[in-house]
Design an enzyme around this catalytic site. Structure first.
Site, PDB file in Angstrom:
ATOM      1  N   ARG A 107       0.881  -1.178   0.000  1.00 36.72           N
ATOM      2  CA  ARG A 107       0.000   0.000   0.000  1.00 36.72           C
ATOM      3  C   ARG A 107       0.909   1.215   0.000  1.00 36.72           C
ATOM      4  O   ARG A 107       1.717   1.397   0.907  1.00 36.72           O
ATOM      5  CB  ARG A 107      -0.900  -0.004   1.241  1.00 36.72           C
ATOM      6  CG  ARG A 107      -1.530   1.349   1.502  1.00 36.72           C
ATOM      7  CD  ARG A 107      -2.598   1.325   2.548  1.00 36.72           C
ATOM      8  NE  ARG A 107      -3.790   0.684   2.048  1.00 36.72           N
ATOM      9  CZ  ARG A 107      -4.992   0.775   2.626  1.00 36.72           C
ATOM     10  NH1 ARG A 107      -5.132   1.471   3.744  1.00 36.72           N
ATOM     11  NH2 ARG A 107      -6.030   0.161   2.120  1.00 36.72           N
ATOM     12  N   HIS A 134      -7.578   0.801  -6.183  1.00 35.99           N
ATOM     13  CA  HIS A 134      -7.697  -0.051  -4.989  1.00 35.99           C
ATOM     14  C   HIS A 134      -8.385  -1.360  -5.413  1.00 35.99           C
ATOM     15  O   HIS A 134      -9.552  -1.599  -5.086  1.00 35.99           O
ATOM     16  CB  HIS A 134      -8.506   0.698  -3.914  1.00 35.99           C
ATOM     17  CG  HIS A 134      -8.400   0.109  -2.541  1.00 35.99           C
ATOM     18  ND1 HIS A 134      -7.612  -0.980  -2.233  1.00 35.99           N
ATOM     19  CD2 HIS A 134      -9.005   0.477  -1.367  1.00 35.99           C
ATOM     20  CE1 HIS A 134      -7.729  -1.253  -0.935  1.00 35.99           C
ATOM     21  NE2 HIS A 134      -8.567  -0.393  -0.394  1.00 35.99           N
ATOM     22  N   GLN A 137     -10.204  -3.902  -2.894  1.00 33.30           N
ATOM     23  CA  GLN A 137     -11.469  -3.376  -2.377  1.00 33.30           C
ATOM     24  C   GLN A 137     -12.598  -3.627  -3.381  1.00 33.30           C
ATOM     25  O   GLN A 137     -13.669  -4.107  -3.011  1.00 33.30           O
ATOM     26  CB  GLN A 137     -11.336  -1.869  -2.100  1.00 33.30           C
ATOM     27  CG  GLN A 137     -12.621  -1.241  -1.598  1.00 33.30           C
ATOM     28  CD  GLN A 137     -13.014  -1.724  -0.215  1.00 33.30           C
ATOM     29  OE1 GLN A 137     -12.213  -1.682   0.703  1.00 33.30           O
ATOM     30  NE2 GLN A 137     -14.245  -2.195  -0.057  1.00 33.30           N
ATOM     31  N   ASP A 229     -17.163   7.509  -0.976  1.00 37.91           N
ATOM     32  CA  ASP A 229     -15.870   7.395  -0.291  1.00 37.91           C
ATOM     33  C   ASP A 229     -15.556   8.770   0.299  1.00 37.91           C
ATOM     34  O   ASP A 229     -16.187   9.776  -0.056  1.00 37.91           O
ATOM     35  CB  ASP A 229     -14.793   6.965  -1.317  1.00 37.91           C
ATOM     36  CG  ASP A 229     -13.427   6.722  -0.684  1.00 37.91           C
ATOM     37  OD1 ASP A 229     -13.343   6.552   0.551  1.00 37.91           O
ATOM     38  OD2 ASP A 229     -12.425   6.716  -1.430  1.00 37.91           O
ATOM     39  N   CYS A 269     -16.235   1.867   1.089  1.00 37.39           N
ATOM     40  CA  CYS A 269     -15.027   1.077   1.365  1.00 37.39           C
ATOM     41  C   CYS A 269     -14.599   1.190   2.823  1.00 37.39           C
ATOM     42  O   CYS A 269     -13.919   0.308   3.336  1.00 37.39           O
ATOM     43  CB  CYS A 269     -13.900   1.506   0.431  1.00 37.39           C
ATOM     44  SG  CYS A 269     -13.537   3.276   0.515  1.00 37.39           S
ATOM     45  N   ARG A 297     -13.490  -8.409   2.165  1.00 36.78           N
ATOM     46  CA  ARG A 297     -12.061  -8.174   1.884  1.00 36.78           C
ATOM     47  C   ARG A 297     -11.267  -9.436   2.221  1.00 36.78           C
ATOM     48  O   ARG A 297     -10.366  -9.842   1.485  1.00 36.78           O
ATOM     49  CB  ARG A 297     -11.535  -6.991   2.721  1.00 36.78           C
ATOM     50  CG  ARG A 297     -12.091  -5.626   2.342  1.00 36.78           C
ATOM     51  CD  ARG A 297     -11.617  -5.171   0.984  1.00 36.78           C
ATOM     52  NE  ARG A 297     -10.167  -5.099   0.892  1.00 36.78           N
ATOM     53  CZ  ARG A 297      -9.406  -4.102   1.348  1.00 36.78           C
ATOM     54  NH1 ARG A 297      -9.967  -3.065   1.931  1.00 36.78           N
ATOM     55  NH2 ARG A 297      -8.087  -4.114   1.188  1.00 36.78           N
TER      56      ARG A 297
HETATM   57  N1  NVA Z   1      -9.860   6.988  -1.126  1.00 37.97           N
HETATM   58  C1  NVA Z   1      -9.468   6.500   0.182  1.00 37.97           C
HETATM   59  C2  NVA Z   1      -9.738   5.026   0.302  1.00 37.97           C
HETATM   60  C3  NVA Z   1      -9.385   4.425   1.648  1.00 37.97           C
HETATM   61  C4  NVA Z   1      -9.634   2.957   1.706  1.00 37.97           C
HETATM   62  C5  NVA Z   1      -8.001   6.810   0.405  1.00 37.97           C
HETATM   63  O1  NVA Z   1      -7.191   6.605  -0.516  1.00 37.97           O
HETATM   64  O2  NVA Z   1      -7.656   7.283   1.492  1.00 37.97           O
HETATM   65  N1   CP Z   2     -11.070   0.051   2.843  1.00 30.54           N
HETATM   66  C1   CP Z   2      -9.783  -0.043   3.243  1.00 30.54           C
HETATM   67  O1   CP Z   2      -8.866  -0.318   2.450  1.00 30.54           O
HETATM   68  O2   CP Z   2      -9.608   0.165   4.576  1.00 30.54           O
HETATM   69  P1   CP Z   2      -8.229   0.357   5.352  1.00 30.54           P
HETATM   70  O3   CP Z   2      -7.648   1.668   4.918  1.00 30.54           O
HETATM   71  O4   CP Z   2      -8.606   0.324   6.796  1.00 30.54           O
HETATM   72  O5   CP Z   2      -7.299  -0.779   4.984  1.00 30.54           O
END
Ligand code: NVA
Ligand code: CP
Length: 309
Positions: A107, A134, A137, A229, A269, A297
């Site tokens: 990540r 992502h 997800q 989101d 998400c 997930r």
């Molecule tokens: N768009 C959000 C998704 C988190 C799972 C982010 O990138 O922070």
């Molecule tokens: N939805 C998701 O990826 O959550 P986290 O940021 O908690 O991993």
């Protein structure tokens, strides 16, 4: 059965429709096994390295627990503790980790970093969120929609909010499986044009329809699945205040949802910001399936690991 051993998962766009359905099928199978208490040590003796350059609750816990349920082991690698945080190159990290682990989950911010890691690694690389996409997800989201609606093709998903990594992966995922997708975002926050064009190419093959609009009401009309989101993603914290103003007309609330189909389901998400992108009433309401979605997930990522590692 399509052989996916050794494959990376960098974006849903890289998968064929058959591969997406295979991941969902294996996820369903592993979910049933787990619910029945049947051991399924498919990855016994294998190890997953997990690099996190951003925070996580769901991703970290579901990958770690998932790997354990598959009989393997997962290693949490935070930037504070690995040399990558002190400037060791992605290419060197990829080659070194490949000598120890059987798969790498990452990540991070730039999609290019994940691509470089995959280029240099000899083991499968799984994208667990970048600023661009992502994929894990959205595979979990598709599994959730399939469970709740019985099938995917022909349904309409509406995403309201920032044209971000979630919007991008939903475009790719929906186009791939033949779902219609409408995105409503304010000017300046529309999804990336290259992503829309690539999703459009898939949509033409699968018969799905893509609409990008500024009008949330237009987007919501006739929707089977509503998605939103956060307005400020990880790394955009300093823009949060400004974004609150810009995105205010894009809140998912009961008034907006009057236009959706009566049996719509609501997905997010998570993490959610109640009172911003979604009201408490909608998030906790009868149509919301966000916790089933979060659970999926685990099952989908187990399928991805079992198929690729
Ligand atoms: N768009 C959000 C998704 C988190 C799972 C982010 O990138 O922070
Ligand atoms: N939805 C998701 O990826 O959550 P986290 O940021 O908690 O991993």
């Amino acid at each position: 059965m399509i052989n996916m051993k050794g494959r990376d998962l960098l974006s849903i766009h890289d998968l064929t429709q058959e591969e997406v359905f295979q991941i969902l099928k294996i996820a369903e199978y592993l979910k049933t096994q787990q619910k029945m208490g049947q051991a399924h040590p498919i990855l016994a003796g294998k190890t997953l390295g997990m690099i996190f350059q951003k925070s996580s609750t769901r991703t970290r816990v579901s990958f770690e627990v998932g790997m354990w349920q598959l009989g393997g082991h997962a290693l949490f690698l935070s930037p504070q503790n690995i040399q990558m945080g002190r400037g060791e190159t992605v290419a060197d990290t990829a080659r070194v980790l490949s000598r120890y682990v059987d798969g790498i989950m990452i990540r991070t911010f730039a999609q290019e970093e994940v691509e470089e890691l995959a280029q240099y690694a000899d083991v499968p690389v799984i994208n667990a969120l970048t600023d661009l996409v992502h994929p894990c997800q959205v595979l979990a989201d598709l599994l959730t929609v399939q469970e709740k609606k019985g099938s995917l093709k022909g349904l309409k998903l509406t995403y309201i909010g920032d044209g971000n990594n979630m919007a991008h992966s939903l475009l790719y995922g929906c186009a791939k499986v033949g779902m219609d997708v409408s995105i409503a975002a304010p000017e300046g926050y529309m999804p990336d044009e290259a992503v829309v064009a690539a999703a459009q190419a898939d949509a033409q093959k699968t018969g799905s329809k893509i609409v990008i609009t500024k009008d949330p009401e237009e987007a919501v009309a006739g929707a089977d699945v509503i998605y939103t989101d956060v307005w400020a993603s990880m790394g955009q914290e300093e823009e949060a205040k400004e974004r609150m103003k810009i995105f205010a007309p894009y809140q998912v609330n009961e008034a907006l949802l009057q236009k959706a189909n009566n049996d719509y389901i609501f997905l997010h998400c998570l993490p959610a910001h109640r009172g911003e992108e979604v009201t408490e009433e909608v998030l906790e309401g009868a149509h919301s399936v966000v916790f089933d979605e979060a659970e999926n997930r685990l099952h989908v990522q187990k399928a991805i690991m079992a198929l690729t590692m």
